[in-house]
Design a protein around this motif. Structure first.
Motif, PDB file in Angstrom:
ATOM      1  N   LEU B 404      26.121 -22.474  -3.706  1.00  0.00           N
ATOM      2  CA  LEU B 404      25.170 -22.929  -2.698  1.00  0.00           C
ATOM      3  C   LEU B 404      24.702 -21.811  -1.777  1.00  0.00           C
ATOM      4  O   LEU B 404      23.682 -21.935  -1.099  1.00  0.00           O
ATOM      5  CB  LEU B 404      25.776 -24.080  -1.879  1.00  0.00           C
ATOM      6  CG  LEU B 404      26.040 -25.347  -2.719  1.00  0.00           C
ATOM      7  CD1 LEU B 404      26.649 -26.449  -1.876  1.00  0.00           C
ATOM      8  CD2 LEU B 404      24.773 -25.835  -3.414  1.00  0.00           C
ATOM      9  N   SER B 405      25.470 -20.705  -1.725  1.00  0.00           N
ATOM     10  CA  SER B 405      24.995 -19.570  -0.931  1.00  0.00           C
ATOM     11  C   SER B 405      25.237 -18.271  -1.698  1.00  0.00           C
ATOM     12  O   SER B 405      26.086 -17.466  -1.335  1.00  0.00           O
ATOM     13  CB  SER B 405      25.717 -19.518   0.418  1.00  0.00           C
ATOM     14  OG  SER B 405      27.127 -19.542   0.187  1.00  0.00           O
ATOM     15  N   PRO B 406      24.489 -18.091  -2.805  1.00  0.00           N
ATOM     16  CA  PRO B 406      24.665 -16.893  -3.639  1.00  0.00           C
ATOM     17  C   PRO B 406      24.074 -15.666  -2.950  1.00  0.00           C
ATOM     18  O   PRO B 406      23.270 -15.803  -2.013  1.00  0.00           O
ATOM     19  CB  PRO B 406      23.871 -17.236  -4.889  1.00  0.00           C
ATOM     20  CG  PRO B 406      22.824 -18.183  -4.419  1.00  0.00           C
ATOM     21  CD  PRO B 406      23.408 -18.950  -3.278  1.00  0.00           C
ATOM     22  N   PRO B 407      24.462 -14.463  -3.377  1.00  0.00           N
ATOM     23  CA  PRO B 407      23.868 -13.247  -2.815  1.00  0.00           C
ATOM     24  C   PRO B 407      22.356 -13.217  -3.045  1.00  0.00           C
ATOM     25  O   PRO B 407      21.842 -13.890  -3.939  1.00  0.00           O
ATOM     26  CB  PRO B 407      24.561 -12.126  -3.588  1.00  0.00           C
ATOM     27  CG  PRO B 407      25.258 -12.779  -4.727  1.00  0.00           C
ATOM     28  CD  PRO B 407      25.484 -14.201  -4.380  1.00  0.00           C
ATOM     29  N   ILE B 408      21.655 -12.433  -2.214  1.00  0.00           N
ATOM     30  CA  ILE B 408      20.183 -12.382  -2.299  1.00  0.00           C
ATOM     31  C   ILE B 408      19.739 -11.874  -3.672  1.00  0.00           C
ATOM     32  O   ILE B 408      18.850 -12.436  -4.293  1.00  0.00           O
ATOM     33  CB  ILE B 408      19.608 -11.460  -1.195  1.00  0.00           C
ATOM     34  CG1 ILE B 408      19.996 -12.023   0.195  1.00  0.00           C
ATOM     35  CG2 ILE B 408      18.080 -11.368  -1.294  1.00  0.00           C
ATOM     36  CD1 ILE B 408      19.463 -13.408   0.496  1.00  0.00           C
ATOM     37  N   THR B 409      20.365 -10.805  -4.140  1.00  0.00           N
ATOM     38  CA  THR B 409      20.039 -10.337  -5.494  1.00  0.00           C
ATOM     39  C   THR B 409      21.325 -10.219  -6.312  1.00  0.00           C
ATOM     40  O   THR B 409      22.025  -9.212  -6.235  1.00  0.00           O
ATOM     41  CB  THR B 409      19.355  -8.956  -5.465  1.00  0.00           C
ATOM     42  OG1 THR B 409      20.119  -8.109  -4.603  1.00  0.00           O
ATOM     43  CG2 THR B 409      17.929  -9.040  -5.019  1.00  0.00           C
ATOM     44  N   PRO B 410      21.632 -11.260  -7.092  1.00  0.00           N
ATOM     45  CA  PRO B 410      22.832 -11.213  -7.937  1.00  0.00           C
ATOM     46  C   PRO B 410      22.725 -10.060  -8.939  1.00  0.00           C
ATOM     47  O   PRO B 410      21.616  -9.722  -9.374  1.00  0.00           O
ATOM     48  CB  PRO B 410      22.798 -12.563  -8.666  1.00  0.00           C
ATOM     49  CG  PRO B 410      21.877 -13.413  -7.890  1.00  0.00           C
ATOM     50  CD  PRO B 410      20.886 -12.503  -7.262  1.00  0.00           C
TER      51      PRO B 410
END
Ligand SMILES: [Zn+2]
Lengths: 91, 484
Positions: B404-410
């Motif tokens: 639900l709160s992944p890094p901005i650029t995986p």
């Protein structure tokens, strides 16, 4: 394996050579003779066994001639590729 | 007759002589042939390395026509070489050599429990994260899970290892909660056509909508599919739904036949890859529709690539300019291409009657040989999705940790240069397995040695056509699918 030898699996036009044991239709007498040996080897008569041996000889001779043609075709294809690649890569 | 016998003895003498020259004449010739083939593949492979189609590096450039000719040539050569393998025992050994997996029953029981839990967890995760997660595809776990983990990764495991879908399938499990009433009788002629329609529809949706990149649309499709499975299972019976209507289970079932691990009545067994393809139940519904489903699987893998080419753009442009909505143009192309693929294969199956010659009816011939096409589809799938899978796997793992709160650029993996080889090589490998499976099937169906070989002429022609089409697609520059 999935197909049975009943007529439903076949679409016959004209006179088919039929196997005397299972009734399967064949386009040529040669194929029927081979089938009798392959599928009914244990029950076939002596005369059929003889005919089968002849048909097998015939088949392996034909196969040999066929394989000569295959070798010819392979050589031609190889030549075609060697020629094409050397033509393209040299230019 | 006597003239013929004389000719035959001359041949026999020549043969003996050749036999002495070449050592033993028999299956070993076939093995040597396979080595030659391997050498050929290695020799022709640099065509890609030095500059793939349309790409030139340095001063060596292989034009597309030569790249395509090489692919078609490899298929023709592999057919010619398999013609040396005519030993019926060796060929039936290929199908019948099976080793039971120890404790296969326990593996399946536990696999079903663990897999079932994972499958349900995955379904819930997709439904929740698809709606509540971030809207960007590259950051949304639902999108990455469905396309990377499931459609690229899991699908590859079905043809490389074995079909694990019956163990995982969360949709079937939900459907099983409702009683199996099977109140509606499906007429026989329906066969497997609903699954064909479903497969074409799913791939069409994938291309014309944002299902591949919009998490909300993806969630909607997954939810609709779940509802359809539950309702269909309750209405038509679970087995009827699975076998005749469900495109997803059908695809995995076919792919699974390529794999070395197969399900038995109460356990698991190891087989040689491709050997289980002869067990596809060709007569389960109607032969036409069973063949239709295999062709659909082959066609959708091709369609995916085709709509991303400039050629498609050039064909579709005038039609779209006339006012036809882009989506409909895609739909028409999907149907026309499918009809073309089906027609070519059906026509070839009819030709087998004269090339054999045999009295076997065309539908029976088609149904017997269609499963041999499955490795081709698997080859395309692998070539198409392996780079994508490797690239996106880190992103899938990172977003799974915090959906639900992944890094901005995986993170994504940078791919090495040799990855461009995977496409053409796996396409060719799929075709080679197809030629072999078809050859071994012919010996099962036909009599003697020449009839099985001659029966393959029409199919070899078709496979050369398919190879050239597939390699041509790989050789095209990829563009975004236009007009939608
Ligand atoms: Zn018989």
């Amino acid at each position: 394996m999935t197909d049975t030898t009943t007529d439903a699996a076949f679409d016959i036009d004209g006179d088919a050579e039929r196997c005397p044991y299972c009734g399967r239709p064949f386009a040529t007498d040669h194929l029927r003779t081979l089938h009798v040996g392959e599928a009914h080897g244990e029950t076939m008569t002596e005369e059929e066994a003889e005919r089968y041996a002849d048909a097998e000889d015939q088949e392996s001779d034909d196969l040999f001639v066929f394989h000569l043609k295959v070798l010819g075709a392979l050589s031609f294809i190889m030549f075609l590729f060697v020629y094409s690649y050397s033509f393209v890569w040299s230019g | 007759m006597s003239v013929h016998r004389q000719g035959a003895t001359a041949v026999a003498r020549l043969r003996e002589y050749a036999g002495r020259l070449a050592g033993r004449y028999g299956p070993s010739t076939g093995r040597r042939g396979l080595l030659t083939l391997a050498a050929l593949v290695v020799l022709t492979a640099p065509a890609r390395a030095h500059g793939g189609p349309g790409i030139s590096s340095g001063n060596v450039d292989t034009p597309t026509w030569l790249f395509l000719m090489t692919g078609g040539g490899v298929i023709a050569v592999s057919f010619l070489l398999t013609s040396f393998v005519t030993d019926r025992e060796l060929i039936s050994d290929y199908h019948e050599r099976r080793v039971p997996v120890p404790n296969g029953e326990a593996v399946r029981r536990w696999g079903g429990r663990i897999g079932g839990a994972l499958g349900l967890l995955g379904l819930v995760a997709v439904l929740v994260v698809g709606v509540a997660g971030p809207p960007q595809a590259g950051r949304n776990f639902a999108v990455l899970f469905v396309w990377v983990v499931w459609w690229a990764g899991f699908t590859a495991s079905t043809y490389l290892v074995g079909n694990g879908w019956p163990a995982l399938d969360p949709f079937g499990r939900l459907a099983a909660l409702l009683p199996d009433r099977s109140g509606v009788d499906v007429p026989d002629w329906v066969g497997r056509w609903p699954a064909v329609a479903g497969l074409l529809l799913l791939v069409w949706l994938e291309v014309v909508t944002e299902v591949a990149s919009d998490p909300r649309q993806l969630t909607a499709v997954v939810a609709v599919y779940a509802v359809a499975t539950v309702a269909g299972g309750a209405l038509l019976g679970h087995e009827t739904w699975r076998r005749q209507f469900d495109p997803v289970a059908g695809v995995f079932d076919l792919y699974g036949r390529v794999a070395p691990i197969q399900r038995t009545d109460d356990g698991l067994e190891l087989v040689i890859p491709g050997a289980a393809l002869t067990e596809v139940e060709a007569g389960r519904t109607t032969r036409e529709s069973e063949v239709g489903f295999v062709i659909a699987l082959l066609w959708v893998t091709t369609f995916d690539g085709f709509v991303a080419t400039p050629t498609w753009q050039a064909i579709a442009a005038p039609i779209v300019r006339l006012g036809l909505p882009g989506e409909l143009a895609y739909f028409a192309a999907m149907l026309v291409g499918y009809a073309l693929f089906f027609g070519v294969f059906w026509g070839a199956s009819k030709r087998v009657r004269t090339s054999g010659p045999t009295y076997r009816a065309a539908p029976h011939v088609a149904a017997a040989f269609a499963p041999a096409l499955v490795p081709i589809a698997a080859g395309y799938h692998f070539g198409h999705y392996l780079p994508y899978l490797l690239q996106q796997l880190p992103a899938a793992a990172v977003t799974a940790a915090a959906p639900l709160s992944p890094p901005i650029t995986p993170p994504v993996l940078g791919l090495p240069g040799w990855i461009t080889w995977v496409g053409p090589i796996s396409v060719l490998a799929g075709h080679l397995l197809a030629v072999w499976v078809s050859h071994s099937r012919a010996f099962d169906l036909f009599t003697g040695k020449l009839q099985p070989i001659r029966s393959q002429y029409p199919y070899v022609f078709v496979m050369v056509l398919y190879t050239i089409t597939g390699l041509w697609l790989l050789a095209q520059p990829t563009i975004d699918a236009p007009f939608i």
